[in-house]
Design an enzyme around this catalytic site. Sequence first.
Site, PDB file in Angstrom:
ATOM      1  N   SER A 123      29.862  37.237  46.166  1.00  0.00           N
ATOM      2  CA  SER A 123      29.908  38.622  46.656  1.00  0.00           C
ATOM      3  C   SER A 123      29.005  39.529  45.830  1.00  0.00           C
ATOM      4  O   SER A 123      29.164  39.615  44.613  1.00  0.00           O
ATOM      5  CB  SER A 123      31.338  39.180  46.577  1.00  0.00           C
ATOM      6  OG  SER A 123      32.219  38.306  47.212  1.00  0.00           O
ATOM      7  N   HIS A 141      31.541  34.961  55.485  1.00  0.00           N
ATOM      8  CA  HIS A 141      30.779  33.959  54.730  1.00  0.00           C
ATOM      9  C   HIS A 141      30.039  33.130  55.769  1.00  0.00           C
ATOM     10  O   HIS A 141      30.633  32.264  56.416  1.00  0.00           O
ATOM     11  CB  HIS A 141      31.708  33.064  53.895  1.00  0.00           C
ATOM     12  CG  HIS A 141      32.274  33.758  52.694  1.00  0.00           C
ATOM     13  ND1 HIS A 141      32.274  33.196  51.444  1.00  0.00           N
ATOM     14  CD2 HIS A 141      32.829  34.971  52.558  1.00  0.00           C
ATOM     15  CE1 HIS A 141      32.820  34.037  50.587  1.00  0.00           C
ATOM     16  NE2 HIS A 141      33.176  35.119  51.236  1.00  0.00           N
ATOM     17  N   HIS A 187      36.020  27.039  49.640  1.00  0.00           N
ATOM     18  CA  HIS A 187      37.053  27.358  48.647  1.00  0.00           C
ATOM     19  C   HIS A 187      38.288  26.477  48.837  1.00  0.00           C
ATOM     20  O   HIS A 187      38.629  26.107  49.959  1.00  0.00           O
ATOM     21  CB  HIS A 187      37.462  28.829  48.772  1.00  0.00           C
ATOM     22  CG  HIS A 187      36.345  29.794  48.521  1.00  0.00           C
ATOM     23  ND1 HIS A 187      35.607  30.353  49.546  1.00  0.00           N
ATOM     24  CD2 HIS A 187      35.838  30.286  47.364  1.00  0.00           C
ATOM     25  CE1 HIS A 187      34.691  31.156  49.022  1.00  0.00           C
ATOM     26  NE2 HIS A 187      34.803  31.133  47.712  1.00  0.00           N
ATOM     27  N   TYR A 218      41.255  27.496  48.512  1.00  0.00           N
ATOM     28  CA  TYR A 218      42.297  28.260  49.218  1.00  0.00           C
ATOM     29  C   TYR A 218      42.130  28.244  50.742  1.00  0.00           C
ATOM     30  O   TYR A 218      43.022  28.654  51.468  1.00  0.00           O
ATOM     31  CB  TYR A 218      42.381  29.713  48.699  1.00  0.00           C
ATOM     32  CG  TYR A 218      41.134  30.553  48.849  1.00  0.00           C
ATOM     33  CD1 TYR A 218      40.696  31.017  50.075  1.00  0.00           C
ATOM     34  CD2 TYR A 218      40.398  30.921  47.715  1.00  0.00           C
ATOM     35  CE1 TYR A 218      39.557  31.803  50.198  1.00  0.00           C
ATOM     36  CE2 TYR A 218      39.259  31.698  47.817  1.00  0.00           C
ATOM     37  CZ  TYR A 218      38.849  32.131  49.062  1.00  0.00           C
ATOM     38  OH  TYR A 218      37.718  32.903  49.165  1.00  0.00           O
ATOM     39  N   GLU A 219      40.970  27.774  51.216  1.00  0.00           N
ATOM     40  CA  GLU A 219      40.790  27.664  52.668  1.00  0.00           C
ATOM     41  C   GLU A 219      41.497  26.428  53.218  1.00  0.00           C
ATOM     42  O   GLU A 219      41.616  26.280  54.437  1.00  0.00           O
ATOM     43  CB  GLU A 219      39.290  27.568  53.013  1.00  0.00           C
ATOM     44  CG  GLU A 219      38.525  28.840  52.722  1.00  0.00           C
ATOM     45  CD  GLU A 219      37.025  28.622  52.898  1.00  0.00           C
ATOM     46  OE1 GLU A 219      36.582  28.444  54.036  1.00  0.00           O
ATOM     47  OE2 GLU A 219      36.310  28.618  51.882  1.00  0.00           O
ATOM     48  N   ALA A 263      32.432  37.033  42.061  1.00  0.00           N
ATOM     49  CA  ALA A 263      33.120  38.287  41.753  1.00  0.00           C
ATOM     50  C   ALA A 263      34.407  37.908  41.032  1.00  0.00           C
ATOM     51  O   ALA A 263      35.025  36.904  41.375  1.00  0.00           O
ATOM     52  CB  ALA A 263      33.445  39.026  43.041  1.00  0.00           C
ATOM     53  N   MET A 273      38.470  32.874  42.010  1.00  0.00           N
ATOM     54  CA  MET A 273      38.965  31.762  42.838  1.00  0.00           C
ATOM     55  C   MET A 273      37.860  30.762  43.204  1.00  0.00           C
ATOM     56  O   MET A 273      37.950  30.071  44.216  1.00  0.00           O
ATOM     57  CB  MET A 273      39.593  32.315  44.120  1.00  0.00           C
ATOM     58  CG  MET A 273      40.692  33.342  43.871  1.00  0.00           C
ATOM     59  SD  MET A 273      41.249  34.086  45.404  1.00  0.00           S
ATOM     60  CE  MET A 273      42.152  35.515  44.786  1.00  0.00           C
ATOM     61  N   SER A 274      36.812  30.692  42.386  1.00  0.00           N
ATOM     62  CA  SER A 274      35.706  29.770  42.696  1.00  0.00           C
ATOM     63  C   SER A 274      35.102  29.228  41.406  1.00  0.00           C
ATOM     64  O   SER A 274      35.655  29.412  40.322  1.00  0.00           O
ATOM     65  CB  SER A 274      34.633  30.505  43.511  1.00  0.00           C
ATOM     66  OG  SER A 274      33.997  31.465  42.694  1.00  0.00           O
ATOM     67  N   ASN A 292      36.753  44.422  39.499  1.00  0.00           N
ATOM     68  CA  ASN A 292      38.025  45.166  39.373  1.00  0.00           C
ATOM     69  C   ASN A 292      38.705  44.693  38.094  1.00  0.00           C
ATOM     70  O   ASN A 292      38.357  43.642  37.566  1.00  0.00           O
ATOM     71  CB  ASN A 292      38.934  44.845  40.571  1.00  0.00           C
ATOM     72  CG  ASN A 292      39.201  43.351  40.676  1.00  0.00           C
ATOM     73  OD1 ASN A 292      38.328  42.582  41.112  1.00  0.00           O
ATOM     74  ND2 ASN A 292      40.372  42.914  40.251  1.00  0.00           N
ATOM     75  N   HIS A 301      40.857  43.829  48.304  1.00  0.00           N
ATOM     76  CA  HIS A 301      39.570  43.189  48.602  1.00  0.00           C
ATOM     77  C   HIS A 301      38.498  44.265  48.826  1.00  0.00           C
ATOM     78  O   HIS A 301      37.336  44.073  48.473  1.00  0.00           O
ATOM     79  CB  HIS A 301      39.722  42.287  49.832  1.00  0.00           C
ATOM     80  CG  HIS A 301      38.488  41.496  50.150  1.00  0.00           C
ATOM     81  ND1 HIS A 301      37.891  40.655  49.236  1.00  0.00           N
ATOM     82  CD2 HIS A 301      37.730  41.419  51.271  1.00  0.00           C
ATOM     83  CE1 HIS A 301      36.819  40.113  49.780  1.00  0.00           C
ATOM     84  NE2 HIS A 301      36.695  40.565  51.010  1.00  0.00           N
TER      85      HIS A 301
HETATM   86  N1  HPA Z   1      41.513  37.943  40.835  1.00  0.00           N
HETATM   87  C1  HPA Z   1      41.055  36.820  41.442  1.00  0.00           C
HETATM   88  N2  HPA Z   1      39.912  36.767  42.082  1.00  0.00           N
HETATM   89  C2  HPA Z   1      39.147  37.875  42.124  1.00  0.00           C
HETATM   90  C3  HPA Z   1      39.552  39.073  41.526  1.00  0.00           C
HETATM   91  C4  HPA Z   1      40.807  39.108  40.842  1.00  0.00           C
HETATM   92  O1  HPA Z   1      41.230  40.132  40.271  1.00  0.00           O
HETATM   93  N3  HPA Z   1      38.568  39.994  41.750  1.00  0.00           N
HETATM   94  C5  HPA Z   1      37.596  39.337  42.467  1.00  0.00           C
HETATM   95  N4  HPA Z   1      37.943  38.075  42.705  1.00  0.00           N
END
Ligand code: HPA
Length: 281
Positions: A38, A70, A92, A94-95, A122, A220-221, A244, A256
Amino acid sequence: MINEKSFKKTSEKQIEKIVNQIKSNITVAPEIAMFLGSGWGEVTASLVENQIVVPYSSIKGMPKCHVVGHSGNFIFGKLAGKNVCIMQGRFHYYEGHDIQDTVILVKIMNALGVKKLVLSNAAGGINESYKPGDIMIIGDHINMLGANPLIGNVEDDGTIKFTDMSEPYNKEYIAKLKSICAKAGAKCHVGTYLQTSGPNYETPAEVRAFRTLGADAVGMSTVCEVIMARYYGMEVAGLSLITNMAAGILPKPLSHAEVVATANECKPKLKEIILNFVSNM
Ligand code: HPA
């Protein structure tokens, strides 16, 4: 619609067929492969010269990308004078993909002869000195997935290889990235990235636990791809954009939308960093 068939592990034979289809589309083998997450990808991809775009969906036997937005393309061509392949869209855990299929793109890049891999993502900042918009050069990682892409990765002679992970991220790349980020005017840190399976964001207690474990950022990657890349002996560089602060640090929920907004704001800086780095690799 999610196609359950795509959750099954892709066999070695199927991967060979996938690689042959890709080879029939390209004339030059890539030297450097890039997973641009991202914020990192969109602008950079547009700068690739002599582009050959191969949509994942055009290749028979490829797993399906399930995440909306994506797109799923291989972009072959020249960037900063180097033959590259940018992968837009990754698979991913999680998919619902089999853990071994989360790294299918690394397996494909290895089969195409790639020796250098750049991964960006990200991430949520766990280290309280970090701020959204900062860059974290990944110096090391923690696998908190509860899974490993090398499980069941049997060698031709029936054995399992125990992959060395003492330098997951190439030290020279880290040093280069530090000076490139500074030149781009980006606040950067070298830190430890922790991958969860997702898809939920973490709880405040998990974030405190991960900080105690030594993590500076969470996402998560990336970790599973790096494990596979090091198995092949590829040189790896990793970059996180802190989009964040992780859960519980600030008195507000995670969204998100915030991740996407920070990624969008930072695009020009991220593009400059990637371009300078690729030309110096
Ligand atoms: N946690 C997990 N994955 C993320 C986050 C987060 O705070 N920000 C961007 N991807």
